[in-house]
Design an enzyme around this catalytic site. Structure first.
Site, PDB file in Angstrom:
ATOM      1  N   LYS A  24       0.763  -1.170  -0.225  1.00  0.00           N
ATOM      2  CA  LYS A  24      -0.087   0.075  -0.059  1.00  0.00           C
ATOM      3  C   LYS A  24       0.727   1.264  -0.032  1.00  0.00           C
ATOM      4  CE  LYS A  24      -2.031   1.681   3.990  1.00  0.00           C
ATOM      5  NZ  LYS A  24      -1.652   3.006   4.138  1.00  0.00           N
ATOM      6  N   ASN A  25       1.969   1.308   0.953  1.00  0.00           N
ATOM      7  CA  ASN A  25       2.582   2.575   0.901  1.00  0.00           C
ATOM      8  C   ASN A  25       3.777   2.880  -0.024  1.00  0.00           C
ATOM      9  OD1 ASN A  25       1.129   2.862   3.473  1.00  0.00           O
ATOM     10  ND2 ASN A  25       2.890   2.668   4.829  1.00  0.00           N
ATOM     11  N   ARG A  93      -5.178  10.202   4.037  1.00  0.00           N
ATOM     12  CA  ARG A  93      -4.000  10.979   4.127  1.00  0.00           C
ATOM     13  C   ARG A  93      -3.047  11.276   2.957  1.00  0.00           C
ATOM     14  NH1 ARG A  93      -1.508  13.807   8.158  1.00  0.00           N
ATOM     15  NH2 ARG A  93       0.606  14.097   7.909  1.00  0.00           N
ATOM     16  N   CYS A 117      -6.333   7.754   9.521  1.00  0.00           N
ATOM     17  CA  CYS A 117      -6.873   7.168  10.918  1.00  0.00           C
ATOM     18  C   CYS A 117      -6.461   8.323  11.794  1.00  0.00           C
ATOM     19  CB  CYS A 117      -5.588   5.878  11.013  1.00  0.00           C
ATOM     20  SG  CYS A 117      -6.230   4.471   9.725  1.00  0.00           S
ATOM     21  N   ARG A 122      -0.787  14.505  13.498  1.00  0.00           N
ATOM     22  CA  ARG A 122      -0.163  14.507  12.010  1.00  0.00           C
ATOM     23  C   ARG A 122      -0.034  15.711  11.421  1.00  0.00           C
ATOM     24  NH1 ARG A 122      -2.252   8.796   9.723  1.00  0.00           N
ATOM     25  NH2 ARG A 122      -0.265   8.722   8.829  1.00  0.00           N
ATOM     26  N   PRO A 123       0.653  16.669  11.897  1.00  0.00           N
ATOM     27  CA  PRO A 123       0.746  18.130  11.378  1.00  0.00           C
ATOM     28  C   PRO A 123       1.653  17.824   9.957  1.00  0.00           C
ATOM     29  CG  PRO A 123       2.415  18.027  13.240  1.00  0.00           C
ATOM     30  CD  PRO A 123       1.675  16.707  13.097  1.00  0.00           C
ATOM     31  N   ASP A 125       4.146  20.456   8.679  1.00  0.00           N
ATOM     32  CA  ASP A 125       5.002  21.630   8.635  1.00  0.00           C
ATOM     33  C   ASP A 125       6.286  21.125   8.177  1.00  0.00           C
ATOM     34  OD1 ASP A 125       5.032  19.693  11.184  1.00  0.00           O
ATOM     35  OD2 ASP A 125       7.002  20.848  11.417  1.00  0.00           O
ATOM     36  N   ASP A 305       3.761   0.499  12.152  1.00  0.00           N
ATOM     37  CA  ASP A 305       2.651   0.028  11.733  1.00  0.00           C
ATOM     38  C   ASP A 305       2.461  -1.457  12.105  1.00  0.00           C
ATOM     39  OD1 ASP A 305       1.950   2.103  10.569  1.00  0.00           O
ATOM     40  OD2 ASP A 305       2.634   1.525   8.544  1.00  0.00           O
ATOM     41  N   ARG A 398      -8.676  -0.591   4.371  1.00  0.00           N
ATOM     42  CA  ARG A 398      -7.943   0.482   3.881  1.00  0.00           C
ATOM     43  C   ARG A 398      -6.618  -0.176   3.327  1.00  0.00           C
ATOM     44  NH1 ARG A 398      -6.402   4.704   7.421  1.00  0.00           N
ATOM     45  NH2 ARG A 398      -5.030   4.880   5.578  1.00  0.00           N
TER      46      ARG A 398
HETATM   47  C1  UD1 Z   1       3.720   6.548   6.593  1.00  0.00           C
HETATM   48  C2  UD1 Z   1       2.842   5.562   6.266  1.00  0.00           C
HETATM   49  C3  UD1 Z   1       2.323   5.111   7.694  1.00  0.00           C
HETATM   50  C4  UD1 Z   1       3.273   4.986   8.715  1.00  0.00           C
HETATM   51  C5  UD1 Z   1       4.123   6.178   8.938  1.00  0.00           C
HETATM   52  C6  UD1 Z   1       5.139   6.187   9.806  1.00  0.00           C
HETATM   53  C7  UD1 Z   1       2.114   6.015   3.985  1.00  0.00           C
HETATM   54  C8  UD1 Z   1       1.228   6.127   2.992  1.00  0.00           C
HETATM   55  N1  UD1 Z   1       1.953   5.862   5.240  1.00  0.00           N
HETATM   56  O1  UD1 Z   1       2.813   7.901   6.966  1.00  0.00           O
HETATM   57  O2  UD1 Z   1       1.673   3.756   7.119  1.00  0.00           O
HETATM   58  O3  UD1 Z   1       2.568   4.728   9.838  1.00  0.00           O
HETATM   59  O4  UD1 Z   1       4.637   6.785   7.609  1.00  0.00           O
HETATM   60  O5  UD1 Z   1       5.900   5.091   9.459  1.00  0.00           O
HETATM   61  O6  UD1 Z   1       3.271   5.600   3.502  1.00  0.00           O
HETATM   62  N2  UD1 Z   1       5.031  14.651  11.273  1.00  0.00           N
HETATM   63  C9  UD1 Z   1       4.946  16.086  11.448  1.00  0.00           C
HETATM   64  N3  UD1 Z   1       5.366  17.120  10.529  1.00  0.00           N
HETATM   65  C10 UD1 Z   1       5.169  16.559   9.180  1.00  0.00           C
HETATM   66  C11 UD1 Z   1       5.073  15.311   8.836  1.00  0.00           C
HETATM   67  C12 UD1 Z   1       4.964  14.368   9.803  1.00  0.00           C
HETATM   68  O7  UD1 Z   1       5.331  16.370  12.500  1.00  0.00           O
HETATM   69  O8  UD1 Z   1       4.894  17.561   8.240  1.00  0.00           O
HETATM   70  C13 UD1 Z   1       5.121  13.492  12.348  1.00  0.00           C
HETATM   71  C14 UD1 Z   1       3.672  12.909  12.293  1.00  0.00           C
HETATM   72  O9  UD1 Z   1       2.553  13.633  12.911  1.00  0.00           O
HETATM   73  C15 UD1 Z   1       4.132  11.531  13.034  1.00  0.00           C
HETATM   74  C16 UD1 Z   1       5.593  11.403  12.381  1.00  0.00           C
HETATM   75  O10 UD1 Z   1       6.141  12.655  12.019  1.00  0.00           O
HETATM   76  O11 UD1 Z   1       4.240  11.718  14.258  1.00  0.00           O
HETATM   77  C17 UD1 Z   1       5.643  10.435  11.253  1.00  0.00           C
HETATM   78  O12 UD1 Z   1       4.755  10.688  10.187  1.00  0.00           O
HETATM   79  P1  UD1 Z   1       4.915  10.426   8.570  1.00  0.00           P
HETATM   80  O13 UD1 Z   1       6.528   9.810   8.560  1.00  0.00           O
HETATM   81  O14 UD1 Z   1       5.178  11.691   7.692  1.00  0.00           O
HETATM   82  O15 UD1 Z   1       3.993   9.468   8.392  1.00  0.00           O
HETATM   83  P2  UD1 Z   1       3.092   9.282   7.236  1.00  0.00           P
HETATM   84  O16 UD1 Z   1       4.120   9.603   5.799  1.00  0.00           O
HETATM   85  O17 UD1 Z   1       1.800  10.207   7.316  1.00  0.00           O
END
Ligand code: UD1
Length: 419
Positions: A24-25, A93, A117, A122-123, A125, A305, A398
């Site tokens: 999926k990812n 997302r 989810c 999940r910001p 920034d 995950d 999903r």
């Molecule tokens: C991806 C995966 C998800 C997995 C996660 C962590 C996909 C589609 N989804 O989600 O299955 O659980 O990686 O391995 O690939 N964060 C910030 N600011 C940002 C972006 C992220 O603070 O701009 C924080 C998030 O809130 C979280 C952490 O960084 O606490 C990790 O998030 P991120 O690696 O971005 O996860 P996703 O890409 O959403």
């Protein structure tokens, strides 16, 4: 109110062979990347899961021509306009992958803030900071991310945290930006490598994916290509966890052992033997769980995950353990559901303290609150005798293609019941 649930009559050992399909990812960002050219691209071996179907809906709404031929998805035409995408963005997302694509291709992006989810704030920034460094105007206004850029230019971008999504988004932007981009402190997940390989096949010039420094030399155009996502290491990890807990012997084809190294280390014990190669792994277990502790962290450490599945198994262990969640701040909804089965688990901030209670665990009516949490509940239900009901199938669907078929093929008694 849910109109269906998974009915699980647990207690069976698991035996047989299962084949993993594209992760999926890995598939979701590749689908976005394929929208960066008008030429036809094919993404092979895609799973039939709702996140992929929603992403196809989103791409269609943005003008991309999309055809599914079995497991292969053909895309052509590129993004051409802004349709009504709010519904898709709310459910998923991964809509955020379109930020980079829309900016590169049309010079602007307007995306309602994503759903997915509910596992933390999940910001965005890190995405936004990176886009700004490349010369875009980027901000959040009235519940949407707004980005504009006449031209994106290469930049040196240090990421304050190795976010998977931000690394992927910035990779896509940089592939077509003017000049060289260096991403520092990036995520190293296998899905980043799969996206970089895919973009390179499309004519991009990316080096270093899989390490914390990625260098991208921007190119003017991208072309169509055949893109092959790696097998789903989290679905494989879920089957591994279920086999460790239920006992039996299962071969999982189509996944690379090295991508699951941290998971294998966590589950391996005197009761559970795990061998593997770069094309599959074999798990055999007597169904007993050794007490253990893990903390989640970015790849190559233990994946968030797989946290729920690990915690579910620990509820049946022979001792005490601690599961610490360092990636997301609110990812223990499944712990409260496991308590309904008799689990001795206490959540305190980002840690779950668990004392194995193998004889006290019993069938129950459970509710998934997120995708991987749902997988954890499913595993616990596969272990205990009697009928458990897992509601919240929309979360599980999903990311798992017919969870009931997957485990039925291994000898479990699972069916989907509509009410
Ligand atoms: C991806 C995966 C998800 C997995 C996660 C962590 C996909 C589609 N989804 O989600 O299955 O659980 O990686 O391995 O690939 N964060 C910030 N600011 C940002 C972006 C992220 O603070 O701009 C924080 C998030 O809130 C979280 C952490 O960084 O606490 C990790 O998030 P991120 O690696 O971005 O996860 P996703 O890409 O959403």
């Amino acid at each position: 109110m849910d109109n269906e649930y998974l009915s699980i009559n647990g207690g069976n050992e698991l035996r047989g062979t299962v084949e993993m399909h594209g992760a999926k990812n890995a598939v979701l960002p590749l689908l976005a990347a394929a929208a960066m050219t008008k030429e036809e691209s094919v993404i092979e071996d895609c799973p039939f899961i709702s996140d992929v179907e929603n992403m196809l809906g989103l791409l269609s709404a943005l003008g991309v021509s999309v055809k599914r031929k079995g497991r292969n998805i053909e895309l052509s035409g590129g993004v051409s306009g802004v349709g009504d995408i709010a519904g898709f963005c709310k459910t998923m997302r991964s809509s955020m992958f379109m930020l980079g694509v829309l900016l590169s291709e049309t010079g602007e992006a307007y995306l309602p803030l994503p759903g997915g989810c509910d596992i933390g704030a999940r910001p965005l920034d890190i995405h936004i900071d990176g886009l700004k460094k490349m010369g875009a105007e980027a901000y959040i206004e009235n519940g949407a991310v707004v980005c504009k850029a006449k031209k994106l230019r290469g930049a040196e971008i240090p990421l304050r945290y190795p976010s998977v999504g931000a690394t992927e988004n910035l990779l896509m932007c940089a592939a077509r930006a003017d000049g060289r981009t260096t991403l520092l402190g990036c995520a190293r997940e296998p899905e980043i490598v799969s996206l970089a390989d895919g973009l390179n096949k499309m004519g991009a010039n990316i080096r270093g994916a899989g390490s914390s420094k990625i260098e991208i030399e921007g190119v003017k155009t991208l072309k169509g290509a055949r893109l092959i996502p790696g097998g789903d290491r989290i679905v494989a990890g879920t089957v591994l966890a279920a086999t460790a807990l239920c006992g039996g012997s299962v071969k999982i084809d189509g996944v690379n052992r090295s991508e699951l190294a941290a998971v294998i280390n966590a589950f391996k014990s005197e009761h559970c033997k795990i061998d593997g190669t770069n094309t599959g792994i074999c798990v055999s277990s007597d169904g007993r769980i050794s007490a253990g502790s893990v903390f989640t962290a970015p790849y190559p450490l233990f994946p968030t995950d797989m946290q729920a599945q690990y915690l579910a198994c620990q509820c049946f262990s022979d001792g005490v353990g601690v599961v610490r969640e360092t990636v997301f701040e609110n990812r223990f909804a499944h712990a409260y559901e496991l308590q309904k089965m008799g689990a001795d688990v206490i959540v305190d901030k980002n840690a779950a303290f668990v004392r194995g209670n193998p004889r006290g665990m019993k069938a129950a009516e459970l509710c998934a609150h997120d995708l991987r949490g749902g997988a954890g509940l499913m595993i616990a239900a596969l272990k205990v005798r009697g009928e458990s009901k897992v509601f919240g199938t929309r979360y599980i669907d999903r990311g798992y293609e017919s969870m009931e078929t997957l485990f039925r093929e291994l000898g479990a008694d699972v069916s989907r019941v509509r009410v």
